[in-house]
Design an enzyme around this catalytic site. Structure first.
Site, short mmCIF file in Angstrom:
data_model
loop_
_atom_site.label_atom_id
_atom_site.label_comp_id
_atom_site.label_asym_id
_atom_site.label_seq_id
_atom_site.Cartn_x
_atom_site.Cartn_y
_atom_site.Cartn_z
N HIS A 97 -19.96 -7.65 -16.87
CA HIS A 97 -19.78 -7.17 -15.50
C HIS A 97 -18.33 -7.38 -15.05
O HIS A 97 -18.07 -8.24 -14.20
CB HIS A 97 -20.71 -7.92 -14.54
CG HIS A 97 -22.18 -7.86 -14.89
ND1 HIS A 97 -23.12 -8.77 -14.45
CD2 HIS A 97 -22.88 -6.96 -15.64
CE1 HIS A 97 -24.31 -8.45 -14.90
NE2 HIS A 97 -24.20 -7.36 -15.65
N GLU B 116 -32.30 -6.87 -23.20
CA GLU B 116 -31.73 -5.55 -23.54
C GLU B 116 -31.82 -5.29 -25.05
O GLU B 116 -31.17 -4.37 -25.54
CB GLU B 116 -30.27 -5.47 -23.10
CG GLU B 116 -30.04 -5.62 -21.62
CD GLU B 116 -30.25 -4.33 -20.85
OE1 GLU B 116 -30.60 -3.32 -21.48
OE2 GLU B 116 -30.08 -4.35 -19.62
N HIS C 94 -22.59 -1.37 -12.04
CA HIS C 94 -23.27 -2.43 -12.79
C HIS C 94 -22.33 -3.13 -13.78
O HIS C 94 -22.04 -4.31 -13.63
CB HIS C 94 -24.51 -1.84 -13.49
CG HIS C 94 -25.26 -2.84 -14.31
ND1 HIS C 94 -26.51 -2.61 -14.83
CD2 HIS C 94 -24.93 -4.09 -14.74
CE1 HIS C 94 -26.93 -3.66 -15.51
NE2 HIS C 94 -25.98 -4.58 -15.46
N HIS D 194 -22.31 -6.26 -23.44
CA HIS D 194 -22.52 -5.80 -22.06
C HIS D 194 -22.03 -6.90 -21.13
O HIS D 194 -22.41 -8.07 -21.29
CB HIS D 194 -23.99 -5.49 -21.79
CG HIS D 194 -24.30 -5.37 -20.34
ND1 HIS D 194 -23.66 -4.44 -19.53
CD2 HIS D 194 -25.12 -6.06 -19.52
CE1 HIS D 194 -24.10 -4.58 -18.30
NE2 HIS D 194 -24.98 -5.57 -18.26
O1 2HA Z 1 -28.73 -9.55 -19.28
O2 2HA Z 1 -26.60 -8.18 -17.32
O3 2HA Z 1 -27.98 -5.95 -17.14
C1 2HA Z 1 -28.38 -9.53 -17.96
C2 2HA Z 1 -27.77 -8.24 -17.61
C3 2HA Z 1 -28.63 -7.04 -17.63
ZN ZN Z 2 -25.81 -6.33 -16.54
#
Ligand code: 2HA
Ligand code: ZN
Length: 264
Positions: free
Chosen positions: A138, A113, A209, A136
């Site tokens: 989850h 990313e 996501h 980022h």
């Molecule tokens: O890098 O979570 O969305 C792994 C991720 C990409």
């Molecule tokens: Zn991700």
């Protein structure tokens, strides 16, 4: 390595451990980049690259000669927590702003990313923001929420999450921006994220996501996501007990904004 730079990378390792412990970082999920330019000393600046120059895929002139710590592509947060310089690397952007090289410690290729993270860092500099970290991850309950259509309406989730416990609005005062589902790592997702940050959110929810958050450092970015996810957990706990949680009233939320001088 200068103590200030080591301290910043240690913070990334600490947060990576939290992400794993919380179940937000399965396998190689999530990524972190931190602009460490102000923490790099002359000795590090003088070091030769340990990789060839690699194109970023776009030109970001404001990032010329900037330095970033980046999680490595395919690397696990739980491994980065133990060994940040074996599962991430320090990169330098070349003077033209269109390529980077890895300088230390090992030739660990940065997150897939990277282009979207760097575009965000470029925008943060352009706007004079003091923010240096992007995250980022989850978070389970926040992602679950985005499977419910009504929560994807602008500020519907923000309003509900703020009303679950006063800390949420106090410590995530700009709320949760929403980006509809788009292919992971796509240019479209990166552009929509930038637009949503520009709308005034520090935390952006990618439907089904995860979240993308920015703040002064990685600990503060993590804290914003943590308070939002805690609020989602409280909502789901009440639903699990079989009732719709009442939530704080509009008047109570307004009172909080006045007392804490919050932006919204
Ligand atoms: O890098 O979570 O969305 C792994 C991720 C990409
Ligand atoms: Zn991700």
């Amino acid at each position: 390595m200068r103590p200030a730079l080591k301290a910043e990378i240690d913070k990334v390792a600490e947060v990576a451990g939290y992400l794993w412990q919380k179940g937000w970082a399965e396998r190689n999920g999530g990524n972190i980049t931190v602009n460490v330019t102000e923490l790099v000393d002359d000795a590090l600046r003088a070091m030769p690259a340990i990789s060839p120059a690699r194109p970023i895929g776009q030109t970001l002139p404001r990032l010329a000669d900037c330095w970033f710590y980046c999680k490595g592509t395919g690397r696990r947060m739980r491994d980065l927590a133990r060994a940040p310089m074996a599962n991430g690397s320090l990169i330098r952007i070349l003077p033209a702003g269109d390529a980077y090289e890895i300088v230390a410690d090992a030739p660990v290729t940065p997150t897939s990313e990277l282009p979207s993270h760097l575009a965000v860092h470029d925008w943060l500099i352009a706007t004079g923001s003091p923010y240096r970290a992007s995250l980022h991850t989850h978070p389970i309950e926040l992602v679950a929420l985005t499977h419910g259509r009504p929560w994807l309406e602008k500020d519907a989730a923000t309003r509900m999450l703020w009303s679950m416990i006063p800390e949420t609005k106090a410590f995530c005062p700009r709320g949760l921006g929403i980006v509809p589902y788009m292919l992971p790592s796509s240019v479209e997702l990166a552009e929509a994220t930038l637009r949503t940050l520009a709308d005034g959110y520090d935390v952006v929810m990618w439907e089904k996501h995860g979240v993308f958050a920015v703040d002064v450092d990685i600990m503060d970015a993590f804290d914003q996501v943590d308070v939002l996810n805690k609020a989602a957990q409280i909502y789901l706990a009440a639903k699990g007990m079989g009732f719709e949680p009442e939530g704080m009233s509009d008047a109570q939320l307004r009172e909080l904004s006045v007392a804490f001088h919050l932006p919204k």
